[in-house]
Design a protein around this motif. Structure first.
Motif, PDB file in Angstrom:
ATOM      1  N   GLU A  18     -37.547  24.462 -19.800  1.00 57.22           N
ATOM      2  CA  GLU A  18     -36.754  23.390 -19.499  1.00 57.22           C
ATOM      3  C   GLU A  18     -37.268  22.355 -20.117  1.00 57.22           C
ATOM      4  O   GLU A  18     -38.654  22.154 -20.074  1.00 57.22           O
ATOM      5  CB  GLU A  18     -36.376  23.226 -18.064  1.00 57.22           C
ATOM      6  N   GLY A  19     -36.548  21.148 -20.363  1.00 61.45           N
ATOM      7  CA  GLY A  19     -36.984  19.958 -20.646  1.00 61.45           C
ATOM      8  C   GLY A  19     -36.807  19.638 -22.211  1.00 61.45           C
ATOM      9  O   GLY A  19     -35.868  20.481 -22.702  1.00 61.45           O
ATOM     10  N   THR A  20     -37.312  18.292 -22.716  1.00 63.06           N
ATOM     11  CA  THR A  20     -37.329  17.980 -24.282  1.00 63.06           C
ATOM     12  C   THR A  20     -38.233  17.746 -24.684  1.00 63.06           C
ATOM     13  O   THR A  20     -39.510  18.034 -24.287  1.00 63.06           O
ATOM     14  CB  THR A  20     -36.395  16.654 -24.122  1.00 63.06           C
ATOM     15  N   TYR A  21     -38.118  17.806 -26.049  1.00 67.15           N
ATOM     16  CA  TYR A  21     -39.286  17.078 -27.111  1.00 67.15           C
ATOM     17  C   TYR A  21     -38.626  16.017 -27.911  1.00 67.15           C
ATOM     18  O   TYR A  21     -37.477  15.824 -27.903  1.00 67.15           O
ATOM     19  CB  TYR A  21     -39.846  18.286 -27.939  1.00 67.15           C
ATOM     20  N   SER A  22     -39.611  15.298 -28.492  1.00 68.17           N
ATOM     21  CA  SER A  22     -39.085  14.021 -29.049  1.00 68.17           C
ATOM     22  C   SER A  22     -39.022  14.609 -30.751  1.00 68.17           C
ATOM     23  O   SER A  22     -39.951  15.019 -31.405  1.00 68.17           O
ATOM     24  CB  SER A  22     -40.167  12.977 -29.078  1.00 68.17           C
ATOM     25  N   GLN A  23     -37.712  14.416 -31.298  1.00 74.16           N
ATOM     26  CA  GLN A  23     -37.422  14.993 -32.448  1.00 74.16           C
ATOM     27  C   GLN A  23     -37.373  13.857 -33.714  1.00 74.16           C
ATOM     28  O   GLN A  23     -36.466  12.842 -33.356  1.00 74.16           O
ATOM     29  CB  GLN A  23     -36.226  15.715 -32.730  1.00 74.16           C
ATOM     30  N   SER A  29     -31.577   7.067 -39.726  1.00 73.76           N
ATOM     31  CA  SER A  29     -32.001   5.948 -39.192  1.00 73.76           C
ATOM     32  C   SER A  29     -33.508   5.859 -38.994  1.00 73.76           C
ATOM     33  O   SER A  29     -34.225   4.735 -38.747  1.00 73.76           O
ATOM     34  CB  SER A  29     -31.336   5.784 -37.851  1.00 73.76           C
ATOM     35  N   GLY A  30     -34.184   7.034 -39.076  1.00 72.96           N
ATOM     36  CA  GLY A  30     -35.489   7.176 -38.717  1.00 72.96           C
ATOM     37  C   GLY A  30     -35.924   7.067 -37.606  1.00 72.96           C
ATOM     38  O   GLY A  30     -37.020   7.235 -36.998  1.00 72.96           O
ATOM     39  N   ALA A  31     -34.829   7.303 -36.551  1.00 72.87           N
ATOM     40  CA  ALA A  31     -35.223   7.441 -35.087  1.00 72.87           C
ATOM     41  C   ALA A  31     -35.614   8.378 -34.609  1.00 72.87           C
ATOM     42  O   ALA A  31     -35.594   9.553 -35.299  1.00 72.87           O
ATOM     43  CB  ALA A  31     -33.788   6.722 -34.238  1.00 72.87           C
ATOM     44  N   SER A  32     -35.880   8.629 -33.348  1.00 76.02           N
ATOM     45  CA  SER A  32     -36.593   9.823 -32.690  1.00 76.02           C
ATOM     46  C   SER A  32     -35.623   9.891 -31.616  1.00 76.02           C
ATOM     47  O   SER A  32     -35.099   8.974 -30.840  1.00 76.02           O
ATOM     48  CB  SER A  32     -38.011   9.811 -32.138  1.00 76.02           C
ATOM     49  N   TYR A  33     -35.299  11.251 -31.274  1.00 74.92           N
ATOM     50  CA  TYR A  33     -34.253  11.494 -30.244  1.00 74.92           C
ATOM     51  C   TYR A  33     -34.884  12.648 -29.437  1.00 74.92           C
ATOM     52  O   TYR A  33     -35.940  13.405 -29.786  1.00 74.92           O
ATOM     53  CB  TYR A  33     -33.080  12.265 -30.836  1.00 74.92           C
ATOM     54  N   ASP A  59     -29.991  12.216 -39.135  1.00 69.30           N
ATOM     55  CA  ASP A  59     -29.016  12.014 -37.819  1.00 69.30           C
ATOM     56  C   ASP A  59     -27.644  11.155 -38.481  1.00 69.30           C
ATOM     57  O   ASP A  59     -27.106  10.742 -37.671  1.00 69.30           O
ATOM     58  CB  ASP A  59     -29.592  10.972 -36.652  1.00 69.30           C
ATOM     59  N   LYS A  60     -27.363  11.745 -39.747  1.00 67.16           N
ATOM     60  CA  LYS A  60     -26.255  11.061 -40.178  1.00 67.16           C
ATOM     61  C   LYS A  60     -25.142  11.460 -39.506  1.00 67.16           C
ATOM     62  O   LYS A  60     -23.691  10.676 -39.508  1.00 67.16           O
ATOM     63  CB  LYS A  60     -26.326  11.613 -41.894  1.00 67.16           C
ATOM     64  N   LYS A  61     -24.695  12.434 -38.780  1.00 63.31           N
ATOM     65  CA  LYS A  61     -23.786  12.679 -37.915  1.00 63.31           C
ATOM     66  C   LYS A  61     -23.743  12.339 -36.296  1.00 63.31           C
ATOM     67  O   LYS A  61     -23.157  12.799 -35.677  1.00 63.31           O
ATOM     68  CB  LYS A  61     -23.210  14.323 -38.181  1.00 63.31           C
ATOM     69  N   GLY A  66     -22.683  13.196 -32.484  1.00 68.31           N
ATOM     70  CA  GLY A  66     -23.563  13.497 -31.622  1.00 68.31           C
ATOM     71  C   GLY A  66     -24.734  14.642 -31.889  1.00 68.31           C
ATOM     72  O   GLY A  66     -25.332  15.103 -31.043  1.00 68.31           O
ATOM     73  N   ILE A  67     -24.743  14.989 -33.458  1.00 73.22           N
ATOM     74  CA  ILE A  67     -25.436  16.169 -33.645  1.00 73.22           C
ATOM     75  C   ILE A  67     -26.640  15.691 -34.714  1.00 73.22           C
ATOM     76  O   ILE A  67     -26.525  14.624 -35.295  1.00 73.22           O
ATOM     77  CB  ILE A  67     -24.788  17.386 -34.446  1.00 73.22           C
ATOM     78  N   LEU A  68     -27.771  16.507 -34.539  1.00 75.95           N
ATOM     79  CA  LEU A  68     -28.753  16.257 -35.763  1.00 75.95           C
ATOM     80  C   LEU A  68     -28.847  17.380 -36.597  1.00 75.95           C
ATOM     81  O   LEU A  68     -28.316  18.512 -35.947  1.00 75.95           O
ATOM     82  CB  LEU A  68     -30.237  16.203 -34.915  1.00 75.95           C
ATOM     83  N   MET A  69     -28.770  17.485 -37.930  1.00 75.13           N
ATOM     84  CA  MET A  69     -28.575  18.247 -38.951  1.00 75.13           C
ATOM     85  C   MET A  69     -29.914  18.718 -39.617  1.00 75.13           C
ATOM     86  O   MET A  69     -30.597  17.842 -39.935  1.00 75.13           O
ATOM     87  CB  MET A  69     -27.446  17.950 -39.715  1.00 75.13           C
ATOM     88  N   LEU A  70     -30.127  19.821 -39.897  1.00 77.33           N
ATOM     89  CA  LEU A  70     -31.458  20.358 -40.648  1.00 77.33           C
ATOM     90  C   LEU A  70     -31.099  20.342 -42.160  1.00 77.33           C
ATOM     91  O   LEU A  70     -30.184  20.702 -42.676  1.00 77.33           O
ATOM     92  CB  LEU A  70     -31.654  21.720 -40.153  1.00 77.33           C
ATOM     93  N   ASP A  71     -32.015  19.490 -42.743  1.00 76.33           N
ATOM     94  CA  ASP A  71     -31.834  19.598 -44.258  1.00 76.33           C
ATOM     95  C   ASP A  71     -32.755  20.259 -44.936  1.00 76.33           C
ATOM     96  O   ASP A  71     -32.590  21.090 -45.882  1.00 76.33           O
ATOM     97  CB  ASP A  71     -32.130  17.878 -44.790  1.00 76.33           C
ATOM     98  N   ASN A  72     -34.463  20.264 -44.408  1.00 79.80           N
ATOM     99  CA  ASN A  72     -35.242  20.773 -45.340  1.00 79.80           C
ATOM    100  C   ASN A  72     -36.216  21.638 -44.466  1.00 79.80           C
ATOM    101  O   ASN A  72     -36.702  21.021 -43.290  1.00 79.80           O
ATOM    102  CB  ASN A  72     -36.073  19.734 -46.137  1.00 79.80           C
ATOM    103  N   ILE A  73     -37.069  22.617 -44.823  1.00 81.66           N
ATOM    104  CA  ILE A  73     -38.118  23.224 -44.388  1.00 81.66           C
ATOM    105  C   ILE A  73     -38.832  23.459 -45.460  1.00 81.66           C
ATOM    106  O   ILE A  73     -38.660  24.104 -46.504  1.00 81.66           O
ATOM    107  CB  ILE A  73     -37.604  24.669 -43.701  1.00 81.66           C
TER     108      ILE A  73
END
Length: 194
Positions: A18-23, A29-33, A59-61, A66-73
């Protein structure tokens, strides 16, 4: 056509609590969520910590969906990368290939773009035993599926969440269902002298 060779970037279990991490988001935007650990993105974060790979989230969407999207690994040393890429026809300008990551939970493909409230990588709730697979390939291929992918991250979710209630069935000469409360009551009285 023969199946492509698959780069298995990670395959194994992760424990999510349970709980969160900072993404951090590398764009827009370069922000963290704050992201719940018990989501596909939380599972990817945990796998990256074990597997030693990095990934990029956009975070373009976020504002409209309200979603974060994966671009690269990618490999942190730069030896390999699987990046979101559109290949355009030089003559027409039409997109002819879209190399992207797709996420599947328990065999069901998440459609975060069209169903963000249920399928967002930072929204879809996971439970103990879920299998999360991120796979990479040209999603423009006709009938594109996991078998067409060239890279995969396979994650088995172990939830660190302790159930609040449970029961067990004892099946032998007699069959009896024992609730958590009954079991704990028995433990509490086990050492009392009568």
């Amino acid at each position: 056509d023969p199946a492509p060779t698959i780069d298995n970037i990670f395959a194994g279990p992760v424990t999510l609590n349970e709980g969160t991490y900072s993404q951090y988001t590398y764009q827009t935007s370069g922000a963290s969520y704050d992201v719940n650990q018990l989501t596909p993105l939380g599972a990817l974060y945990a796998a990256s910590q074990i597997g030693g790979f990095t990934y990029d989230v956009t975070d373009k969407k976020m504002t409209d969906s309200g979603i974060l999207m994966l671009d690269n690994i990618r490999d942190p040393a730069g030896e390999w990368s699987y990046n979101y890429t559109k290949v355009k026809d030089p003559a027409t300008g039409q997109t002819i290939e879209t190399w992207a990551w797709t996420c599947m939970v328990n065999g069901v493909i998440l459609d975060d773009y069209n169903s963000p409230t249920t399928d967002g990588l930072n929204i879809r709730q996971l439970v103990d035993g879920d299998e999360v697979i991120f796979y990479y390939g040209d999603s423009k291929l006709a009938g594109y599926s996991i078998t067409d992918s060239i890279a995969q991250v396979k994650i088995q979710v172990n939830s660190g969440v302790i159930p609040t209630d449970w029961s067990i069935v004892l099946d032998g000469a007699k069959t009896m269902t024992v609730s958590k409360a009954y079991f704990e009551q028995g433990l509490a009285h086990a050492h009392q002298e009568y």
